[in-house]
Design a protein around this motif. Structure first.
Motif, mmCIF file in Angstrom:
data_model
loop_
_atom_site.group_PDB
_atom_site.id
_atom_site.type_symbol
_atom_site.label_atom_id
_atom_site.label_comp_id
_atom_site.label_asym_id
_atom_site.label_seq_id
_atom_site.Cartn_x
_atom_site.Cartn_y
_atom_site.Cartn_z
ATOM 1 N N UNK A 35 6.468 -13.497 -22.634
ATOM 2 C CA UNK A 35 6.214 -14.594 -21.689
ATOM 3 C C UNK A 35 5.800 -14.032 -20.339
ATOM 4 N N UNK B 230 8.654 -12.528 -13.327
ATOM 5 C CA UNK B 230 9.179 -12.883 -12.005
ATOM 6 C C UNK B 230 9.164 -11.695 -11.061
ATOM 7 N N UNK C 221 11.807 -12.073 -25.530
ATOM 8 C CA UNK C 221 11.018 -13.093 -24.834
ATOM 9 C C UNK C 221 11.578 -13.317 -23.439
ATOM 10 N N UNK C 222 12.900 -13.364 -23.354
ATOM 11 C CA UNK C 222 13.514 -13.586 -22.052
ATOM 12 C C UNK C 222 13.360 -12.343 -21.179
ATOM 13 N N UNK C 223 13.427 -11.159 -21.825
ATOM 14 C CA UNK C 223 13.286 -9.925 -21.052
ATOM 15 C C UNK C 223 11.901 -9.828 -20.419
ATOM 16 N N UNK D 276 7.306 -11.432 -29.008
ATOM 17 C CA UNK D 276 6.973 -12.567 -28.149
ATOM 18 C C UNK D 276 7.058 -12.161 -26.686
ATOM 19 N N UNK E 71 1.780 -10.862 -29.816
ATOM 20 C CA UNK E 71 2.599 -11.889 -30.471
ATOM 21 C C UNK E 71 2.157 -12.102 -31.913
ATOM 22 N N UNK F 18 0.045 -18.514 -24.005
ATOM 23 C CA UNK F 18 0.824 -18.585 -25.247
ATOM 24 C C UNK F 18 0.406 -19.800 -26.072
ATOM 25 N N UNK G 120 10.239 -12.259 -19.343
ATOM 26 C CA UNK G 120 10.254 -13.132 -18.165
ATOM 27 C C UNK G 120 10.644 -12.333 -16.922
ATOM 28 N N UNK G 121 11.499 -11.303 -17.126
ATOM 29 C CA UNK G 121 11.876 -10.450 -16.002
ATOM 30 C C UNK G 121 10.624 -9.824 -15.409
ATOM 31 N N UNK H 195 4.497 -18.606 -13.848
ATOM 32 C CA UNK H 195 4.998 -18.699 -15.218
ATOM 33 C C UNK H 195 4.149 -19.645 -16.068
ATOM 34 N N UNK H 196 3.525 -20.653 -15.428
ATOM 35 C CA UNK H 196 2.705 -21.596 -16.183
ATOM 36 C C UNK H 196 1.521 -20.926 -16.852
ATOM 37 N N UNK I 59 2.635 -19.470 -20.110
ATOM 38 C CA UNK I 59 2.759 -20.474 -21.163
ATOM 39 C C UNK I 59 1.392 -20.944 -21.632
ATOM 40 N N UNK I 60 0.458 -21.101 -20.676
ATOM 41 C CA UNK I 60 -0.884 -21.561 -21.042
ATOM 42 C C UNK I 60 -1.508 -20.628 -22.071
#
Lengths: 358, 328
Positions: free
Chosen positions: A78, A142, A134-136, A76, A70, A274, A138-139, A267-268, A271-272
C-alpha cells in the motif's frame, strides 16, 4: 471469422514462445503501436493529453510496477504513493543539480533510486507477510510523505514547500515546463510505457518471473524446490519500485509540472493504483493497461455525464464516483477475481471457436 | 528537571487517553477478524458512517437531500424535528445492524473460501462505497456532534494535580469519559463472549469454521452478529471522535491509526488491542514531545507504523497474537 489460429503453424521454439503467438494478435499489436506512435501525436490536443492520454500512460507504468509486486509475487503493498513521491523528488533533485544531463536519463536514474528505497522497505517482507506486510508498507507511505514535507533539502528550500519542474528539452523539443506541447508530453510518456511494458513482459515470463510466481503461489514449497525467497522477494520489490519510481518522476516532471507531496502522493494514490490492478487483472501486463484506462476514463466520463450532461454539482459527482468505484471493486472480486484481463481472455477463447460453441 | 518530568508525565497521561480511542477502533477490527478471518479495513469508515447517521437522525436531516435536490430541482433539507440523543443512538444502532445484514448478504456470502487478501481488498472497496454513500446521504460538510458528553478541560484534575505536584495537568473531560466507556465496553464484550450462548458460538466459529458448522452453529448468523457488534463499537468510537473533533472525513482515517495498534497487539487478541492502543498512544505522544522538535514535528503520522514495524521484525505475531504454524 477473423480470429483464427488454424493454419498458424510454429516450426521453431522461439516462434512458440513469442509474446503474441496468434498472428491476428500480432498484427493487432503492430497496428496499435503504429496508431499510438504515428497517428495520435498528430491529432492530440491539450485537453485529450492532460485529461486522458498522459495520465493513462503514467498510471499504466505504476500499475505494471505494482502488478509485479502484488499480482506476480503476492506481496501486497500500500506504499505506491510514497514510492511515486521518491521518484518525483529524486527526479527534481537530479534536474536541478545536473541541468545538462538529459531528462530521460534523470527519469531512469530516479527509477533506480526508487528501486533502492523499495528494497529497503521490502526487507520486512522476509519476516512478515499478508496483512502484516500490507500494513508495514503503509509505514513507507506515511514516512516518505512526511520526509519530503519536512526536510527542506528535498524541495531546495523553496518557500512554498512545493517542487516545480524546470524547463528541459529532448533533441531541442521542450518536454517539461509550462510551454510544452501536448504531443511532446504524450510521446515521452509513450516511449517509457513501451519500454516498461516490454521489460515487464519479458521479465515475468523468464526465470525471474517464474520464481516470483512460485513465491506467490506457495512460498514454502517454492523454497523447497530451490527458489531463494530472499532473492525473489527483494528483486520483486526492486523491479516494482523501479517502475513506480519512473511513473512518479514522469507524473511530476511531464504531467503536473509542480507538486505538493501530501496532496499528490497521499494514501489515496496508493489505493487508486491498487484498484487499477484489481479491476484490470492481477498478474497480467495487459490487465495493468486495462485497469489504468478504466480508472482514468471513468471519472472523466462520470464528470461529463453527471456534471456536464445532467447539471449536478461536482461534489455529488465525486461522491458518486466513490460509490461506483467501491461497488465495482466488490463486484469484480466476487464475479471475476482476475479482472478485465480475464474477460478479454474469455472473449478471445470464444472468438477462436466462433461460430461453434465447443 | 522535575518540571520536564512533569510535562512528560502529562504527555503520557494524554497519550494514554488517545490510546484508549485507538484501542476502541482496533477492538472492532479484532472482533471481526476473530470471528470471520476478515481483516476489515472499512472499520474506520463504519465509525464515520455511524457518526454521520447519528448527526443526521438527531438533526432530522433528510437522507440523500442533496441528491434529491439535484435530480428533481427541489429544495428540501430537514424534516424539522429534533430527536433526543438516546433515541438517535438506538436508531443508529438499528441502521448498523441493517448494514451488517447487507454486508453479509451481498459481500461476505459470495466470498467464502477466497484467500484472506481478497477479502481484505473487498473491505477496501466496501470502505470506498460506504464513504461515498455516507456523503451522498448526509452531505460532506463538517458537522458538530453533541450527544451531551462533557467537554473542555477538567478543573478537578487540574486542581488535584496542582495540589500534589505544584503543576496542573490539562486533561480533556471527554477523554476521561471515553476511557470509562471503553473500559465498560471491553468488560461487556468479554463477559458476552465468555458467558452468553452466542458468545460461545462466536468463539467456536473463531476456532474452527468447519467444526462450528458441524455442531449446528449458523455461520451466517454469527457473521451478522459480529458485524453488528463491530458496527456498535464503530458507533461508540465515532461518537467519541465526533464529539472531540467534529464529524468529518478525517474520522475514517483513524482506521489507519488502528492498524499499527493491531500489528503491535496481535490481530486476534482483545487485550492485545487495548495494550497495543495504549502503547501506541503513549509512544507517539512521548516521541513527538521528546524527539519531534528536533526533526520538524508531525511525527505522529508515521511513528506508530515505524514502532509496529520494528516490533514485528522481532515478534511477527504481535504481543498477544497466536503463533501461526504453516505446513505445505
Amino acid at each position: 471469422m477473423l480470429y483464427r489460429e488454424a493454419g498458424d503453424f510454429k516450426t521453431t521454439y522461439s516462434e512458440d514462445n513469442q509474446t503474441f503467438p496468434i498472428k491476428f494478435d500480432r498484427i493487432g499489436y503492430y497496428v496499435i503501436m503504429f496508431v499510438a506512435f504515428l497517428v495520435i501525436p498528430f491529432f492530440i490536443n491539450d485537453y485529450w493529453a492532460s485529461a486522458v492520454f498522459v495520465p493513462f500512460l503514467i498510471y499504466a507504468i505504476a500499475a505494471i510496477g505494482l502488478n509485479i509486486l502484488v499480482g506476480y509475487t503476492g506481496q501486497v503493498s500500500l506504499g505506491t504513493g510514497g514510492f511515486m513521491a521518491v521518484g518525483a523528488y529524486s527526479c527534481y533533485k537530479l534536474m536541478t543539480s545536473f541541468p545538462d544531463v538529459s531528462i530521460l536519463v534523470h527519469v531512469v536514474i530516479s527509477g533506480i533510486i526508487t528501486a533502492l528505497v523499495g528494497v529497503l522497505f521490502g526487507l520486512p517482507s522476509l519476516r512478515i507477510k499478508g496483512f502484516y506486510l500490507a500494513v508495514a508498507t503503509l509505514a513507507a507511505q506515511f514516512f516518505l510523505v512526511w520526509l519530503f514535507n519536512k526536510v527542506p533539502w528535498f524541495y531546495n528550500y523553496s518557500a512554498s514547500g512545493q517542487i516545480s519542474a524546470p524547463e528541459r528539452t529532448v533533441f531541442g523539443i521542450e518536454v517539461t515546463g509550462a510551454n510544452t506541447d501536448a504531443w511532446a508530453k504524450y510521446l515521452v510518456c509513450l516511449i517509457f510505457v513501451t519500454g516498461c511494458a516490454w521489460l515487464a513482459r519479458n521479465l515475468t515470463r523468464g526465470t525471474i518471473g517464474r520464481t516470483w510466481m512460485a513465491t506467490r503461489d506457495m512460498d514454502i514449497a517454492a523454497e523447497i524446490i530451490g527458489v531463494n525467497p530472499l532473492k525473489a522477494k527483494l528483486t520483486a520489490f526492486a523491479v516494482s519500485s523501479f517502475f513506480v519510481g519512473i511513473s512518479g518522476a514522469l507524473f511530476f516532471s511531464v504531467y503536473l509540472g509542480s507538486v505538493e507531496v501530501g496532496e499528490v502522493f497521499g494514501i489515496n494514490k496508493s489505493f487508486l493504483v491498487l484498484f487499477m490492478i484489481i479491476i484490470g487483472g492481477l498478474g497480467s501486463v495487459f490487465g495493468s493497461f486495462a485497469g489504468a484506462a478504466f480508472m482514468v476514463l471513468m471519472p472523466v466520463l462520470l464528470k461529463n455525464v453527471l456534471v456536464g450532461g445532467l447539471g449536478w454539482p461536482t461534489d455529488i459527482a465525486a461522491h458518486f464516483e466513490l460509490v461506483i468505484v467501491g461497488a465495482l471493486i466488490i463486484v469484480f472480486l466476487i464475479a471475476e477475481p482476475h479482472g478485465l484481463a480475464q474477460l478479454w481472455r474469455v472473449t478471445k477463447e470464444k472468438l477462436r471457436l466462433w461460430p461453434f460453441p465447443h | 528537571m522535575p518540571e520536564q518530568f512533569l510535562w512528560a508525565a502529562e504527555v503520557m497521561v494524554n497519550g494514554l487517553m488517545a490510546g484508549v480511542l485507538y484501542a476502541l477502533v482496533a477492538l472492532g477490527f479484532v472482533l471481526i477478524f476473530k470471528a470471520s478471518g476478515v481483516f476489515n479495513y472499512a472499520q474506520g469508515v463504519m465509525a464515520l458512517f455511524a457518526a454521520l447517521t447519528l448527526v443526521g437522525i438527531m438533526d432530522g436531516q433528510v437522507p440523500f437531500s442533496h441528491l434529491i435536490n439535484a435530480v428533481f430541482g427541489t429544495d428540501i433539507h430537514e424534516f424539522g424535528w429534533h430527536v433526543p440523543a438516546v433515541l438517535a443512538i438506538i436508531l443508529t444502532g438499528v441502521v448498523m445492524v441493517g448494514l451488517a445484514i447487507l454486508v453479509e448478504r451481498f459481500v461476505l456470502r459470495h466470498l467464502v473460501n477466497q484467500p484472506d487478501i481478497i477479502l481484505f481488498m473487498a473491505t477496501i472497496g466496501l470502505a470506498y462505497f460506504m464513504e461515498g454513500m455516507g456523503d451522498l446521504m448526509w452531505g460532506s460538510e463538517i458537522k458538530a456532534l453533541n450527544v451531551g458528553l462533557p467537554q473542555g478541560i477538567s478543573e478537578t484534575v487540574e486542581e488535584v494535580t496542582y495540589n500534589w505536584f505544584g503543576y496542573g495537568f490539562f486533561i480533556d473531560r471527554l477523554d476521561i469519559v471515553a476511557t470509562g466507556i471503553a473500559a465498560l465496553l471491553v468488560v461487556g464484550l468479554t463477559l458476552f463472549s465468555q458467558y452468553s450462548k452466542q458468545g460461545r458460538a462466536l468463539r467456536a466459529v473463531a476456532d474452527d469454521h468447519q467444526a462450528a458448522l458441524s455442531v449446528g452453529i449458523s455461520l451466517r448468523f454469527i457473521w451478522i452478529l459480529v458485524w453488528s457488534i463491530a458496527g456498535f463499537v464503530a458507533l461508540v468510537a465515532g461518537m467519541m471522535w465526533g464529539a472531540k473533533s467534529g464529524v468529518q472525513f478525517s474520522l475514517s482515517l483513524i482506521a489507519l491509526k488502528a492498524l499499527p495498534v493491531l500489528m503491535l497487539g496481535g490481530f486476534t487478541s482483545i487485550p492485545g488491542a487495548i495494550v497495543g492502543g495504549l502503547i501506541i498512544g503513549v509512544g507517539e505522544k512521548l516521541f513527538e514531545f521528546s524527539i519531534g522538535p528536533m526533526v520538524g514535528g508531525a511525527t505522529e503520522n508515521w511513528f506508530a507504523y515505524a514502532l509496529a514495524l520494528v516490533f514485528l521484525v522481532f515478534r511477527p505475531q504481535g504481543l498477544f497474537g497466536e503463533k501461526i504454524i504453516e505446513r505445505v
